[in-house]
Design an enzyme around this catalytic site. Structure first.
Site, PDB file in Angstrom:
ATOM      1  N   GLU A 166       0.851  -1.247  -0.020  1.00  0.00           N
ATOM      2  CA  GLU A 166      -0.054  -0.089  -0.032  1.00  0.00           C
ATOM      3  C   GLU A 166       0.653   1.107   0.029  1.00  0.00           C
ATOM      4  OE1 GLU A 166      -3.560  -2.546   0.561  1.00  0.00           O
ATOM      5  OE2 GLU A 166      -1.543  -2.470   1.212  1.00  0.00           O
ATOM      6  N   TYR A 168       3.616   2.175   2.097  1.00  0.00           N
ATOM      7  CA  TYR A 168       4.064   2.486   3.083  1.00  0.00           C
ATOM      8  C   TYR A 168       5.636   2.226   3.005  1.00  0.00           C
ATOM      9  CZ  TYR A 168      -0.570   3.031   5.075  1.00  0.00           C
ATOM     10  OH  TYR A 168      -1.774   3.167   5.341  1.00  0.00           O
ATOM     11  N   ARG A 216       2.886  -8.909   4.123  1.00  0.00           N
ATOM     12  CA  ARG A 216       1.918  -8.369   3.439  1.00  0.00           C
ATOM     13  C   ARG A 216       2.667  -7.625   2.256  1.00  0.00           C
ATOM     14  NH1 ARG A 216      -3.748  -6.950   3.260  1.00  0.00           N
ATOM     15  NH2 ARG A 216      -4.259  -5.175   1.938  1.00  0.00           N
ATOM     16  N   HIS A 254      -1.784   4.205  -1.695  1.00  0.00           N
ATOM     17  CA  HIS A 254      -2.954   5.090  -1.394  1.00  0.00           C
ATOM     18  C   HIS A 254      -2.851   6.427  -2.304  1.00  0.00           C
ATOM     19  CE1 HIS A 254      -4.159   2.818   2.323  1.00  0.00           C
ATOM     20  NE2 HIS A 254      -3.026   3.118   2.886  1.00  0.00           N
ATOM     21  N   GLN A 341     -17.936   5.258   3.631  1.00  0.00           N
ATOM     22  CA  GLN A 341     -18.656   6.388   4.409  1.00  0.00           C
ATOM     23  C   GLN A 341     -18.181   6.644   5.813  1.00  0.00           C
ATOM     24  OE1 GLN A 341     -22.414   6.356   1.784  1.00  0.00           O
ATOM     25  NE2 GLN A 341     -22.399   8.039   3.471  1.00  0.00           N
TER      26      GLN A 341
END
Length: 673
Positions: A166, A168, A216, A254, A341
């Site tokens: 992701e 990082y 991961r 991201h 949301q």
């Protein structure tokens, strides 16, 4: 009845036997920012353990101060912190579960001035530019990971997960675009993956063979300069050799310009990228992203894509996901609809996570368990999200509930939402409510409006009004012109919009209407259509998994969006999904005008002014998305009769169609009766 034998089969990971193949993926909750944080986290995870999930991956904890997600974010680097972590691990173990601590160094994504990275390149999603780590600092960071892993085992965790996906810190090292180093931790492919391998080796040496060591890996980076599929496969092999027991797969960074987990992404869209990892290693591999039903999970295992499935948000939506799967009542699972949301949008705006379809998520200690002391007869009028949520929760609380709905079917505004391309998951939300209402024995009165005489004269102990909203009619000359239609007319299909359309109002409803008029429903249902639309290339040689975007043909309509506010359109959309809507509409050629004053609608079209200058836009239809008014007709009639009805949902607050607020309020209201 569907069975899920493979999904329910135990699996050995290292020295640990997991009872099934379903895993609660790691997610940020920010529960640590509230009062009684460890009690909240313990209750949150224990509820999922009691729901029989095979393994829980905790939210990420930084191994050193510069690796935190934000100032004051989760950090685990001192022995004295073990006691507070034991509150969580003990609760999970007492509930029959297993839990692993995720170790996450945010790298250049850390929202702190002291953030660091392999190089000094700033991430476009962070206000702070990172400082490049020295070679000695890289080695010290490896030791920090090992230290946190040792503390995790000491605190009772069943192992650790090293977060290497992701975008990082570790992922920043593996990608050429963000690793411009010229020391042993940069340059060649071998140099770029050295940091990750050193961490895995150091952690394994520190914790020994018994605790699980999960890594991961990014199965596809989805950024320019990211690793190719071939490199990711080779990297996975090295991770296995370094000592990992299991490889979990992440998708994208991201800052990727490709959606990865929103509802517009097809279910299990990334299976081929995950399969690429699975075929490279002999240890178990875990699939992730847009897996929200047992059917999807089982299919991934049956087809050999993965050995386990990681589901984060689905376990927010329903902590009993695994238990219901085992019991053969999967139709009672409260399915994650991928809306983001209440989870990601709240996290990205520095609030705590919960769930639109399950307001109890993250708030377990705020909701009392058990039945009401006194069984009441309750009338709920209105079968939209608020009414259904109130009826279900009141019935679960032990009350006898009658639900009145004027329409022939339940759902209210959900029936509009599910028609919008990318929102097909709202079908699942409606299915859940319908199944639960039937299972709980709620009496349904459909097909005609409830009257004051009928409701007030039936001897109900409580009356809840959830009659929703009506569209607001703005004061514009010519508002009754035949060109003018409501968003309800469009989304129900009662009106087929013409080729030239003006949308008045640019809130969530306005954007939904624009997507309805221009979007392709296939994109959220078919992987091929989605990949073509967003420029994804799963070929193993593709850098970062990206393809050149095809030029789109002329859109089938010319759509113009307007709003009165002099600010960018879509400013109030969700943080994690608004950019997707705006990007899609830009590609479709939508024009967006802010600061508009509407003067008239006539045969010529829409007359408006911007900065004092008059304009006329020739259109076939003007769609009104200019807000809503609470529908309180029945409420007012009951008040006039001396009754004391309660309001919830849009009938209570109609500022915007907000299922999150409506379901939360209705759930809490039901628990007070």
């Amino acid at each position: 009845m569907a069975t899920y034998d493979r999904l329910l089969t135990p699996l050995t990971v290292g020295a640990t036997v997991l009872p099934n193949r379903m895993v609660m993926g790691a997610m940020h909750t920010r529960l640590e920012t509230l009062d009684r944080p460890h009690e909240r986290l313990a209750a949150f995870y224990a509820a999922r353990a009691a729901g029989e999930i095979g393994l829980i991956l905790s939210g990420g904890f930084a191994p050193n101060p510069e690796g935190v997600m934000e100032a004051g974010g989760p950090l685990f680097n001192r022995a004295e912190q073990c006691a507070e972590h034991r509150v969580v691990t003990r609760a999970v173990h007492d509930a029959g579960g297993k839990i692993v601590l995720q170790i996450l160094h945010a790298g250049r994504y850390a929202k702190v001035p002291e953030c660091v990275g392999p190089s000094a390149a700033k991430a476009r999603i962070n206000a702070y530019a990172p400082r490049a780590l020295s070679t000695q600092e890289v080695r010290a960071t490896v030791a920090d990971f090992a230290n946190t892993a040792a503390l995790a085992v000491q605190a009772g965790y069943d192992g650790v997960e090293i977060m290497g996906s992701e975008g990082y810190l570790i992922n920043e090292f593996t990608a050429a675009a963000t690793n411009q180093r010229d020391d042993e931790y940069g340059g060649s492919f071998a140099g770029r993956i050295r940091f990750a391998l050193d961490i895995v080796r150091a952690v394994r040496a520190t914790i020994g063979r018994e605790p699980m060591l999960i890594y991961r890996v990014s199965s596809i980076d989805l950024v320019e300069g990211g690793m190719s599929g071939a490199e990711i496969a080779a990297f996975a092999k090295e991770i296995e050799a370094a000592g990992a027991d299991l490889i979990n797969t992440g998708v994208g960074w991201h800052e990727s310009a490709v959606p990865t987990i929103a509802a517009c992404v097809p279910r299990a869209a990334w299976r081929d990228a995950i399969r690429n990892v699975k075929e490279a290693v002999s240890i178990p591999v875990m699939a992730s992203n847009r897996i929200n039903t047992p059917e999807v999970a089982q299919a991934l295992i049956d087809s050999g894509v993965a050995d386990l499935v990681s589901m984060a948000r689905p376990l927010l939506a329903d902590p009993d996901f695994a238990k219901k799967t085992r019991l053969g009542i999967a139709d009672e699972i409260n399915t994650c609809i991928g809306c983001n949301q209440a989870c990601l949008d709240r996290i990205f705006t520095e609030r705590t996570a919960t769930c639109l379809v399950n307001p109890r998520a993250g708030r377990e200690i705020e909701f009392a368990a058990g039945k009401a002391l006194q069984r009441k007869r309750i009338a709920v009028v209105g079968g939209g999200p608020a009414g259904m949520a109130c009826a279900v929760n009141a019935a679960e609380h032990g009350h006898a509930v009658t639900l009145f709905e004027a329409g022939a079917r339940l759902g209210g505004q959900l029936n509009l939402a599910k028609a919008v391309p990318g929102k097909a998951e709202f079908h699942e939300m409606l299915r859940y409510f319908e199944v639960r209402l039937k299972k709980l024995g709620v009496t349904l009165r459909l097909g005609r409006p409830a009257t004051a005489d009928e409701v007030a004269g039936a001897g109900f102990d409580e009356i809840v009004i959830a009659t929703g909203v009506t569209p607001r009619m703005p004061d514009i000359a010519g508002i009754d012109h035949p060109k003018v239609v409501s968003y309800i007319d469009v989304l129900t299909g009662n009106v087929e919009a013409g080729e030239r359309v003006a949308i008045i109002g640019a809130g969530g409803i306005g954007f939904d209407v624009a997507v309805y008029l221009l979007g392709d429903a296939r994109e959220s249902l078919d992987r091929g259509a989605f990949f073509r639309a967003w420029g994804v290339d799963l070929a193993k040689t593709s850098e970062g998994g990206l393809a050149r975007l095809d030029s789109h043909g002329a859109p089938r309509r010319r759509v113009h969006m307007f709003q009165r506010k002099a600010e960018p359109l879509g400013k109030g959309l969700g943080k994690s999904t608004g950019w997707i809507l705006k990007a899609s509409l830009r590609k479709a050629g939508v024009t967006m005008t802010s600061g508009a004053t509407y003067k008239a609608i006539d045969d010529e079209g829409l007359h408006y002014r911007v900065d004092g200058k008059p304009h006329v836009l020739a259109v076939d239809h003007v769609v009104l998305c200019a807000g809503q008014l609470s529908n309180r007709t029945l409420y007012d009639e009951l008040i006039a009769r001396g009754a004391r009805p309660l309001l919830t949902g849009g009938a209570d607050v109609a500022a915007e169609l907000d299922a999150l607020r409506a379901i939360d309020h209705a759930t809490r209201l039901a628990m007070t009766m």
